[in-house]
Write a protein that holds these residues in place. Structure first.
Motif, short mmCIF file in Angstrom:
data_model
loop_
_atom_site.label_atom_id
_atom_site.label_comp_id
_atom_site.label_asym_id
_atom_site.label_seq_id
_atom_site.Cartn_x
_atom_site.Cartn_y
_atom_site.Cartn_z
N ARG A 96 -0.62 5.15 12.61
CA ARG A 96 0.44 4.99 11.61
C ARG A 96 1.80 4.73 12.24
O ARG A 96 2.50 3.78 11.88
CB ARG A 96 0.48 6.24 10.73
CG ARG A 96 1.57 6.23 9.68
CD ARG A 96 1.43 7.40 8.75
NE ARG A 96 2.49 7.43 7.75
CZ ARG A 96 2.33 7.87 6.51
NH1 ARG A 96 1.16 8.34 6.13
NH2 ARG A 96 3.33 7.87 5.66
N THR A 138 6.38 8.96 10.89
CA THR A 138 6.18 10.41 10.76
C THR A 138 6.55 11.18 12.02
O THR A 138 6.45 12.40 12.04
CB THR A 138 4.70 10.73 10.43
OG1 THR A 138 3.87 10.27 11.49
CG2 THR A 138 4.28 10.10 9.12
N VAL A 161 0.84 -1.20 0.00
CA VAL A 161 0.00 0.00 0.00
C VAL A 161 0.87 1.25 0.00
O VAL A 161 1.77 1.40 0.82
CB VAL A 161 -0.94 0.01 1.23
CG1 VAL A 161 -1.65 1.35 1.36
CG2 VAL A 161 -1.96 -1.13 1.11
N GLU A 162 0.60 2.14 -0.93
CA GLU A 162 1.36 3.38 -1.02
C GLU A 162 0.77 4.48 -0.14
O GLU A 162 1.49 5.23 0.51
CB GLU A 162 1.39 3.86 -2.48
CG GLU A 162 2.19 2.97 -3.41
CD GLU A 162 3.68 2.96 -3.08
OE1 GLU A 162 4.19 4.00 -2.63
OE2 GLU A 162 4.31 1.91 -3.30
N ASP A 163 -0.56 4.59 -0.12
CA ASP A 163 -1.24 5.63 0.65
C ASP A 163 -1.53 5.09 2.05
O ASP A 163 -2.55 4.44 2.28
CB ASP A 163 -2.53 6.04 -0.07
CG ASP A 163 -3.20 7.24 0.59
OD1 ASP A 163 -2.54 7.90 1.41
OD2 ASP A 163 -4.37 7.50 0.28
N ILE A 164 -0.65 5.36 2.99
CA ILE A 164 -0.76 4.78 4.33
C ILE A 164 -1.70 5.62 5.19
O ILE A 164 -1.52 6.83 5.30
CB ILE A 164 0.64 4.71 4.99
CG1 ILE A 164 1.58 3.89 4.11
CG2 ILE A 164 0.55 4.10 6.38
CD1 ILE A 164 3.03 3.97 4.53
N PRO A 165 -2.72 5.01 5.81
CA PRO A 165 -3.66 5.77 6.64
C PRO A 165 -2.96 6.41 7.85
O PRO A 165 -1.94 5.92 8.33
CB PRO A 165 -4.66 4.70 7.11
CG PRO A 165 -4.47 3.55 6.19
CD PRO A 165 -3.05 3.59 5.75
N SER A 166 -3.53 7.51 8.33
CA SER A 166 -2.95 8.23 9.48
C SER A 166 -3.20 7.50 10.79
O SER A 166 -2.38 7.59 11.71
CB SER A 166 -3.55 9.64 9.56
OG SER A 166 -3.20 10.39 8.43
N TRP A 175 9.22 -0.36 4.54
CA TRP A 175 7.85 0.13 4.72
C TRP A 175 7.74 0.94 6.00
O TRP A 175 7.14 2.02 6.01
CB TRP A 175 6.88 -1.05 4.77
CG TRP A 175 5.43 -0.63 4.83
CD1 TRP A 175 4.57 -0.52 3.78
CD2 TRP A 175 4.69 -0.25 5.99
NE1 TRP A 175 3.34 -0.08 4.21
CE2 TRP A 175 3.38 0.09 5.56
CE3 TRP A 175 4.99 -0.15 7.34
CZ2 TRP A 175 2.38 0.51 6.45
CZ3 TRP A 175 4.00 0.28 8.23
CH2 TRP A 175 2.72 0.60 7.79
N ARG A 185 9.29 4.34 5.73
CA ARG A 185 8.48 5.22 4.89
C ARG A 185 7.23 5.69 5.63
O ARG A 185 6.79 6.83 5.46
CB ARG A 185 8.08 4.47 3.61
CG ARG A 185 7.26 5.28 2.64
CD ARG A 185 7.22 4.61 1.27
NE ARG A 185 6.75 3.24 1.33
CZ ARG A 185 5.45 2.90 1.26
NH1 ARG A 185 4.54 3.84 1.11
NH2 ARG A 185 5.09 1.64 1.29
N ALA A 186 6.69 4.83 6.49
CA ALA A 186 5.45 5.16 7.21
C ALA A 186 5.71 6.08 8.40
O ALA A 186 4.82 6.83 8.80
CB ALA A 186 4.78 3.88 7.69
#
Length: 425
Positions: A360, A396, A352-357, A390, A393-394
């Motif tokens: 996260r 934040t 999955v590219e668009d990772i949910p907030s 992954w 990248r996720a």
């Protein structure tokens, strides 16, 4: 049948069909009588009974049906109260926040936020109730990763108290502490402990001579500030205070709301105590505390709730750090805990590219730890490297990198998993 019987006996409501609106003769006359009372009179009593029952029923089965029935009970009470005058606005606000809490527990954060925000439209609601609504809305924005909105609400809460009146001195002091702790918590989540520092100034005297103004939520946020800034000894003391202090000591008007939110405070403080023990190398203590937290979260939310996955992440991290420091082989335990945690938190696929907030960073922490366990196994190294990429990248979090969060060498610079707001601090 049990639902109707309880509402008849505890709330004095007559029923026409399944969960129909109460009949005017039995309900509206009584509601009018309640609303003519002042303070914590019968109106407050029946509101508290209604909320107590709704939560008890929702959690009795933890099913869509039990939550729907509980919300219907609150909706009917709300409908009756909204037909009355302004003297019932505090009861209306409490029911709205109780509905918000149920929707949140059910996983419907957007509806939970809508209910909390409705409290701001009650012009005659008490200052304490409006502060409680701002706290709830701020927490929900934090869970959804809407940090700018949470910062705005925290600042609005401070402004409200600077302009507000109508609270006695004890209550006002407690509300001031809540507003400062809320702003400090948001700053911690934003990765700026230095910005949070002024808002926690003077908190070290609370819980002693000022304990009447110090609630469990405030103690938890202050403990997290101490934890994040490396004062683990004092952080442990205030986590323990958060477990013991009444959720709304000094705030009688919102005591029922504090009781609803105290489950989140108690669990988060318990989980954080286990993390402090892990960060100080007291692994036996950490295992005992986190096992207690796991039992608590399963009893309160059920064994398949995402918050169970958060506690399991803390347990897996404890075993990972223990294995690193003492050379013990805990790979199988780690892998089992991380895998179960990731499943419960409904982590997206690695593709999955668009990772949910939502959750996260906690999922990224779990996958980062899991990746370490896989990378030391030669036949699974490629799988581990993919998972690590992954997780990186996720990630934040603004205060530290994922590598720093997974580094057990520096006990003065650690990440904190807050189950209350479902974020990494």
């Amino acid at each position: 049948m049990a639902l109707r019987q309880v509402c008849r006996s505890r709330l004095g409501w007559g029923w026409s069909g399944r969960l129909a609106l109460p009949t005017p003769s039995s309900s509206m006359n009584r509601i009018s009588l309640f609303c003519s009372s002042v303070g914590a009179g019968p109106s407050e009593t029946v509101t508290h009974q209604m909320i107590d029952y709704a939560f008890s029923h929702a959690r009795s089965q933890r099913s869509d049906g039990s939550y729907s029935d509980a919300l219907l009970v609150l909706e009917q009470g709300l409908s009756n109260l909204q037909r009355t005058d302004k003297s019932c606005e505090n009861s209306i606000g409490k029911i709205l926040l109780a509905m918000s809490a149920l929707h949140s527990e059910r996983g419907d954060l957007a509806t939970a936020l809508d209910k909390a925000q409705l409290v701001h439209g009650l012009p005659f609601a008490s200052l304490a109730l409006r502060v409680a609504a701002l706290e709830s809305a701020t927490d929900l924005h934090l869970q959804m990763g809407q940090d700018a909105a949470s910062l705005g609400l925290a600042e609005k809460c401070l402004q409200l108290l600077s302009e507000g009146s109508g609270a006695d001195s004890v209550e006002n002091e407690a509300l001031q502490l809540q507003a400062k702790a809320l702003k400090g918590l948001v700053d911690l989540v934003l990765g700026t402990p230095e910005s949070a520092k002024p808002y926690f100034a003077g908190f070290e005297t609370c819980g002693s001579e000022k304990e009447s103004s110090f609630c469990g939520r405030v103690a938890l946020s202050y403990a997290e500030y101490l934890h994040a800034t490396g004062n683990l000894f004092l952080a442990k003391e205030y986590y323990q205070k958060a477990l013991l202090i009444s959720p709304t000591k000094g705030l009688a008007e919102t005591s029922v709301l504090g009781a609803l939110g105290m489950d989140g405070v108690h669990l988060s403080a318990n989980c954080a105590l286990g993390q402090v023990a892990t960060h100080t190398g007291k692994f036996k203590e950490a295992e005992e505390v986190l096992t207690g937290a796991l039992k608590e979260v399963e009893e309160h939310f059920g064994s398949n709730h995402p918050k169970v996955g958060m506690v399991l992440t803390c347990m897996a991290d404890m075993f990972r750090q223990k294995g690193t420091l003492d050379g013990s082989s805990t790979l199988l335990i780690q892998e089992g805990l991380y895998r179960r945690a990731i499943d419960l938190m409904k982590a997206p696929s690695l593709d999955v590219e668009d990772i949910p907030s939502l959750r996260r960073d906690i999922v990224a922490l779990a996958r980062g730890g899991y990746a370490e366990a896989l990378c030391v196994q030669q036949n699974r190294k490629s799988e581990g490297e993919r998972m690590r990429r992954w997780a990186e990248r996720a990630w934040t979090n603004r205060r530290m990198s994922l590598a720093q969060a997974l580094d057990s060498a520096d006990a003065s610079n650690v990440c904190i998993l807050d189950t209350r707001i479902e974020r990494i601090i």
